[in-house]
Design a protein around this motif. Structure first.
Motif, short mmCIF file in Angstrom:
data_model
loop_
_atom_site.label_atom_id
_atom_site.label_comp_id
_atom_site.label_asym_id
_atom_site.label_seq_id
_atom_site.Cartn_x
_atom_site.Cartn_y
_atom_site.Cartn_z
N ARG A 72 0.83 -1.20 0.00
CA ARG A 72 0.00 0.00 0.00
C ARG A 72 0.86 1.25 0.00
O ARG A 72 0.66 2.17 -0.79
CB ARG A 72 -0.93 0.00 1.22
N GLU A 73 1.84 1.30 0.92
CA GLU A 73 2.72 2.47 0.98
C GLU A 73 3.48 2.65 -0.32
O GLU A 73 3.58 3.77 -0.85
CB GLU A 73 3.71 2.32 2.13
N TYR A 74 4.03 1.56 -0.83
CA TYR A 74 4.84 1.64 -2.04
C TYR A 74 3.99 2.07 -3.23
O TYR A 74 4.41 2.91 -4.03
CB TYR A 74 5.47 0.27 -2.31
N ARG A 75 2.80 1.51 -3.33
CA ARG A 75 1.95 1.82 -4.47
C ARG A 75 1.54 3.29 -4.51
O ARG A 75 1.61 3.94 -5.56
CB ARG A 75 0.70 0.94 -4.45
N VAL A 76 1.13 3.84 -3.37
CA VAL A 76 0.64 5.21 -3.39
C VAL A 76 1.78 6.20 -3.64
O VAL A 76 1.61 7.18 -4.39
CB VAL A 76 -0.14 5.54 -2.09
N MET A 77 2.95 5.96 -3.07
CA MET A 77 4.06 6.87 -3.33
C MET A 77 4.52 6.79 -4.78
O MET A 77 4.85 7.81 -5.39
CB MET A 77 5.22 6.57 -2.38
N THR A 78 4.55 5.60 -5.34
CA THR A 78 4.92 5.45 -6.74
C THR A 78 3.92 6.17 -7.64
O THR A 78 4.29 6.85 -8.60
CB THR A 78 5.00 3.96 -7.11
N ALA A 79 2.63 6.04 -7.30
CA ALA A 79 1.58 6.67 -8.11
C ALA A 79 1.65 8.19 -8.03
O ALA A 79 1.35 8.89 -9.01
CB ALA A 79 0.21 6.18 -7.65
N LEU A 80 2.02 8.74 -6.88
CA LEU A 80 2.01 10.19 -6.69
C LEU A 80 3.27 10.87 -7.23
O LEU A 80 3.33 12.09 -7.29
CB LEU A 80 1.85 10.53 -5.20
N ALA A 81 4.26 10.09 -7.64
CA ALA A 81 5.46 10.68 -8.25
C ALA A 81 5.03 11.44 -9.51
O ALA A 81 4.27 10.94 -10.33
CB ALA A 81 6.46 9.59 -8.60
#
Length: 343
Positions: A72-81
């Motif tokens: 979850r953490e990894y996905r949202v940060m990757t998406a918000l880049a």
């Protein structure tokens, strides 16, 4: 950094894995240290002497996978880049058997970002009133930027289930309360019932951080927010829950021993009303029901504190100030009831 590897991270195994998955990324032996201050997942600073990264993993002996969701953490940060929301650049996510072999748990790697997490009024005092005021206002501006992101446009259209979000949140925390009941707490049932009876109608869903406050962002020497961290509670839901929580954390409280942020008492720190007005002006959202969201934040924190008190009295957890946490719960309940009445 210490030459002794910290608990939960073997630098040699991590380097071998990174060499396989990202050849050329690491230029030499890795050293690691545990970054203090985290309340849940473990965070490590890692370096090869030339570059620095951060590794996040669940606590040692982690329990519920959903409580410490690396994906979850990894996905949202990757998406918000690439959006206006500052997030650390992600490197890789490791799960399953590979993760068990490397660190004994799922983990992810991201770039190290410079900045300070301001956790106390004493830290903020060093900035002075004007810089403190500007820094906290920029926290609101970054929240507006987050809530302006179109989830589907960044691949987060299925990141949560926003229908019935507030009802589920209230049920979740009521259930948490029931699991920690060991004493009479005057006002807690009254607050829960009042929140249920006055449930507001949510605006259009957005990506919500879930634990948005000053000590979950990094601020650089020019008072700019360089990264928003700790996304483990992020989802799609009601954006005003983030604002209500920020308003709660921005209420000055002189409570020695409290595990919650005490930075709001710093000279120059804006009061909740100013933050709410700025959010409303910049986002265009209706915030007339914000007292409900702030009262809900007080309720949620009261439940969290009661849970810590419950476990402490049974010898299931230890920590600085935990012997006094039980005294703080009525204070949070009082603020929740007062906020709801005033709204």
């Amino acid at each position: 950094m210490s030459e002794d590897p910290p608990p939960g991270l073997d630098p040699g195994r991590l380097r071998a894995y990174l060499d396989r998955e990202r050849p050329g990324l690491v230029a030499g032996p890795l050293r690691a240290r545990l970054i203090e201050g985290g309340r849940s997942n473990l965070t490590y600073a890692v370096t090869d002497g030339a570059r620095r990264w951060v590794v996040r993993r669940p606590p040692l002996g982690h329990v519920l996978a959903t409580a410490h969701d690396m994906r979850r953490e990894y996905r949202v940060m990757t998406a918000l880049a690439g959006t206006p929301v500052p997030v650390p650049p992600t490197v890789l996510l490791c799960e399953g058997e590979a993760a068990e072999a490397v660190l004994g748990a799922p983990f992810y790697v991201m770039d190290f970002v410079e900045g300070t997490p301001y956790r106390t009024a004493g830290q903020l005092a060093g900035l002075g009133p004007e810089r403190t005021h500007a820094t906290v206002l920029s926290l609101v501006d970054t929240l507006v930027d987050l809530h302006a992101v179109e989830p589907g446009a960044v691949g987060l259209g299925d990141f949560g289930h926003p229908d019935g979000f507030l009802e589920r949140q209230l049920r979740r925390w009521a259930k948490q309360l029931d699991a920690s009941r060991s004493r009479e707490l005057p006002g807690i049932d009254q607050l829960q019932e009042a929140l249920a009876a006055r449930l507001p109608r949510s605006p259009a869903p957005t990506v919500v951080h879930g634990d948005y406050r000053l000590d979950n962002v990094l601020v650089d020497a020019d008072d700019r927010i360089t990264a928003v961290l700790d996304w483990e509670m992020s989802t799609l839901g009601d954006p005003l829950t983030d604002l209500g929580l920020l308003a709660m954390y921005s209420t000055p409280l002189e409570l020695p021993g409290s595990p919650v942020s005490t930075s709001a008492s710093a000279p120059g720190h804006p009061l909740p009303g100013e933050l709410i007005e700025r959010y409303a002006a910049r986002s265009g959202r209706d915030v007339t029901a914000l007292s409900w969201y702030t009262a809900f934040a007080w309720f949620k924190l009261a439940v969290i504190l009661e849970g810590i008190h419950y476990r402490f009295t049974r010898g299931q957890t230890v920590g600085a100030g935990f012997d006094r946490i039980g005294e703080l719960v009525p204070v949070f309940l009082h603020h929740g009831l007062t906020t709801l009445k005033e709204g």
